[in-house]
Design a protein around this motif. Structure first.
Motif, PDB file in Angstrom:
ATOM      1  N   ASP A 179       0.838  -1.200   0.000  1.00 43.13           N
ATOM      2  CA  ASP A 179       0.000   0.000   0.000  1.00 43.13           C
ATOM      3  C   ASP A 179       0.870   1.246   0.000  1.00 43.13           C
ATOM      4  N   LEU A 180       1.739   1.332  -0.964  1.00 39.44           N
ATOM      5  CA  LEU A 180       2.695   2.428  -1.057  1.00 39.44           C
ATOM      6  C   LEU A 180       2.574   3.117  -2.404  1.00 39.44           C
ATOM      7  N   LYS A 181       3.045   4.338  -2.440  1.00 37.37           N
ATOM      8  CA  LYS A 181       3.187   5.012  -3.722  1.00 37.37           C
ATOM      9  C   LYS A 181       4.312   4.299  -4.463  1.00 37.37           C
ATOM     10  N   PRO A 182       4.297   4.292  -5.799  1.00 37.15           N
ATOM     11  CA  PRO A 182       5.349   3.592  -6.550  1.00 37.15           C
ATOM     12  C   PRO A 182       6.766   4.011  -6.155  1.00 37.15           C
ATOM     13  N   LEU A 183       6.990   5.300  -5.960  1.00 42.69           N
ATOM     14  CA  LEU A 183       8.339   5.737  -5.575  1.00 42.69           C
ATOM     15  C   LEU A 183       8.730   5.208  -4.199  1.00 42.69           C
ATOM     16  N   ASP A 184       7.773   5.169  -3.276  1.00 43.24           N
ATOM     17  CA  ASP A 184       8.066   4.628  -1.952  1.00 43.24           C
ATOM     18  C   ASP A 184       8.399   3.140  -2.044  1.00 43.24           C
ATOM     19  N   GLY A 185       7.676   2.434  -2.902  1.00 47.46           N
ATOM     20  CA  GLY A 185       7.969   1.022  -3.119  1.00 47.46           C
ATOM     21  C   GLY A 185       9.367   0.825  -3.677  1.00 47.46           C
ATOM     22  N   LEU A 186       9.759   1.697  -4.585  1.00 47.55           N
ATOM     23  CA  LEU A 186      11.110   1.612  -5.140  1.00 47.55           C
ATOM     24  C   LEU A 186      12.171   1.884  -4.081  1.00 47.55           C
ATOM     25  N   VAL A 187      11.909   2.856  -3.211  1.00 55.28           N
ATOM     26  CA  VAL A 187      12.867   3.171  -2.147  1.00 55.28           C
ATOM     27  C   VAL A 187      13.055   1.956  -1.235  1.00 55.28           C
ATOM     28  N   ILE A 188      11.961   1.308  -0.852  1.00 55.59           N
ATOM     29  CA  ILE A 188      12.062   0.121  -0.007  1.00 55.59           C
ATOM     30  C   ILE A 188      12.798  -0.985  -0.749  1.00 55.59           C
ATOM     31  N   ALA A 189      12.473  -1.165  -2.020  1.00 56.47           N
ATOM     32  CA  ALA A 189      13.133  -2.206  -2.810  1.00 56.47           C
ATOM     33  C   ALA A 189      14.635  -1.940  -2.910  1.00 56.47           C
ATOM     34  N   ILE A 190      15.026  -0.702  -3.144  1.00 55.62           N
ATOM     35  CA  ILE A 190      16.453  -0.340  -3.222  1.00 55.62           C
ATOM     36  C   ILE A 190      17.128  -0.648  -1.891  1.00 55.62           C
ATOM     37  N   ARG A 191      16.492  -0.277  -0.807  1.00 50.61           N
ATOM     38  CA  ARG A 191      17.068  -0.524   0.520  1.00 50.61           C
ATOM     39  C   ARG A 191      17.211  -2.020   0.786  1.00 50.61           C
ATOM     40  N   LYS A 192      16.207  -2.807   0.387  1.00 52.68           N
ATOM     41  CA  LYS A 192      16.261  -4.250   0.592  1.00 52.68           C
ATOM     42  C   LYS A 192      17.404  -4.863  -0.212  1.00 52.68           C
ATOM     43  N   GLU A 193      17.592  -4.389  -1.440  1.00 54.39           N
ATOM     44  CA  GLU A 193      18.687  -4.914  -2.259  1.00 54.39           C
ATOM     45  C   GLU A 193      20.040  -4.542  -1.650  1.00 54.39           C
ATOM     46  N   LEU A 194      20.158  -3.326  -1.128  1.00 54.13           N
ATOM     47  CA  LEU A 194      21.396  -2.905  -0.466  1.00 54.13           C
ATOM     48  C   LEU A 194      21.672  -3.784   0.752  1.00 54.13           C
ATOM     49  N   ASP A 195      20.658  -4.002   1.568  1.00 57.72           N
ATOM     50  CA  ASP A 195      20.825  -4.840   2.754  1.00 57.72           C
ATOM     51  C   ASP A 195      21.249  -6.254   2.372  1.00 57.72           C
ATOM     52  N   ALA A 196      20.615  -6.815   1.360  1.00 56.49           N
ATOM     53  CA  ALA A 196      20.958  -8.172   0.924  1.00 56.49           C
ATOM     54  C   ALA A 196      22.384  -8.218   0.388  1.00 56.49           C
ATOM     55  N   MET A 197      22.760  -7.213  -0.399  1.00 54.05           N
ATOM     56  CA  MET A 197      24.115  -7.146  -0.949  1.00 54.05           C
ATOM     57  C   MET A 197      25.139  -7.114   0.187  1.00 54.05           C
ATOM     58  N   GLN A 198      24.899  -6.295   1.191  1.00 50.87           N
ATOM     59  CA  GLN A 198      25.817  -6.189   2.316  1.00 50.87           C
ATOM     60  C   GLN A 198      25.887  -7.490   3.109  1.00 50.87           C
ATOM     61  N   MET A 199      24.749  -8.133   3.291  1.00 56.83           N
ATOM     62  CA  MET A 199      24.722  -9.390   4.030  1.00 56.83           C
ATOM     63  C   MET A 199      25.546 -10.459   3.299  1.00 56.83           C
TER      64      MET A 199
ATOM     65  N   PHE B  73      28.493 -16.627  -2.328  1.00 55.50           N
ATOM     66  CA  PHE B  73      28.047 -15.404  -1.670  1.00 55.50           C
ATOM     67  C   PHE B  73      28.446 -14.156  -2.453  1.00 55.50           C
ATOM     68  N   GLU B  74      29.616 -14.164  -3.078  1.00 52.91           N
ATOM     69  CA  GLU B  74      30.011 -13.024  -3.913  1.00 52.91           C
ATOM     70  C   GLU B  74      29.095 -12.901  -5.128  1.00 52.91           C
ATOM     71  N   SER B  75      28.694 -14.035  -5.683  1.00 52.05           N
ATOM     72  CA  SER B  75      27.764 -14.019  -6.812  1.00 52.05           C
ATOM     73  C   SER B  75      26.402 -13.468  -6.395  1.00 52.05           C
ATOM     74  N   LEU B  76      25.907 -13.915  -5.243  1.00 50.95           N
ATOM     75  CA  LEU B  76      24.626 -13.391  -4.738  1.00 50.95           C
ATOM     76  C   LEU B  76      24.728 -11.895  -4.469  1.00 50.95           C
ATOM     77  N   ALA B  77      25.839 -11.454  -3.882  1.00 52.17           N
ATOM     78  CA  ALA B  77      26.033 -10.021  -3.615  1.00 52.17           C
ATOM     79  C   ALA B  77      26.042  -9.235  -4.924  1.00 52.17           C
ATOM     80  N   SER B  78      26.704  -9.772  -5.934  1.00 52.87           N
ATOM     81  CA  SER B  78      26.768  -9.104  -7.234  1.00 52.87           C
ATOM     82  C   SER B  78      25.384  -9.000  -7.871  1.00 52.87           C
ATOM     83  N   MET B  79      24.592 -10.059  -7.760  1.00 52.83           N
ATOM     84  CA  MET B  79      23.224 -10.015  -8.303  1.00 52.83           C
ATOM     85  C   MET B  79      22.400  -8.952  -7.602  1.00 52.83           C
ATOM     86  N   GLU B  80      22.514  -8.901  -6.279  1.00 53.38           N
ATOM     87  CA  GLU B  80      21.757  -7.896  -5.524  1.00 53.38           C
ATOM     88  C   GLU B  80      22.231  -6.487  -5.883  1.00 53.38           C
TER      89      GLU B  80
END
Length: 151
Positions: free
Chosen positions: A87-107, A124-131
């Motif tokens: 239930d988000l505006k599209p830009l807000d959804g993108l911001v959350i998605a970007i943050r989730k990808e950053l978190d996954a990449m760092q993990m 793990f390096e391959s997964l980080a690169s994909m994220e």
């Protein structure tokens, strides 16, 4: 880190992949733009593949795990994220998605640095690169949507 801590970290990573998959599927249904629908569908598919890879890793015998157990990078402490909502505006959804990808990449980068098994490091390096790639694509879309004057 003992085997149970490792399993907990991988289990949390699996949960995050499932959460990301669910989020991308929900957002896909909310957006009207066919290109965004396609992108979110593709990202959902990638997160599903990541989940399967992590589930296979979780099934390995503990004595075959290639981690240096003398180091503690507190990876599990980075796994908390706010709940996702479609239930988000599209830009807000993108911001959350970007943050989730950053978190996954760092993990995944942290898990690679903790690994001593070359195959695990590569995984793990391959997964980080994909994220990282997912994050870059989402940031491009966000920039174009949030700042249309630049294009």
């Amino acid at each position: 880190m003992d085997v149970e801590e490792y399993r907990s970290i991988i289990s949390n990573a699996i949960d995050r992949e499932i959460e990301a998959y669910t989020f991308y599927r929900m957002v896909r249904e909310k957006v009207k733009d066919e290109n965004l629908k396609s992108l979110f569908n593709e990202l959902a598919g990638e997160e599903s593949k990541h989940r399967k890879t992590l589930e296979a890793l979780l099934m390995k015998e503990p004595r075959k795990l290639g981690f240096d157990t003398k180091r503690d990078y507190k990876v599990a402490e980075t796994l908390e994220a706010p709940p996702l909502s479609a239930d988000l505006k599209p830009l807000d959804g993108l911001v959350i998605a970007i943050r989730k990808e950053l978190d996954a990449m760092q993990m995944y980068t942290q898990l690679a640095s903790l690994s001593v098994d070359p195959e695990q490091i590569e995984l793990f390096e391959s997964l980080a690169s994909m994220e990282r790639g997912h994050k870059a694509r989402l940031e491009d879309i966000y920039t174009n949507m949030a700042f249309p004057e630049v294009w």
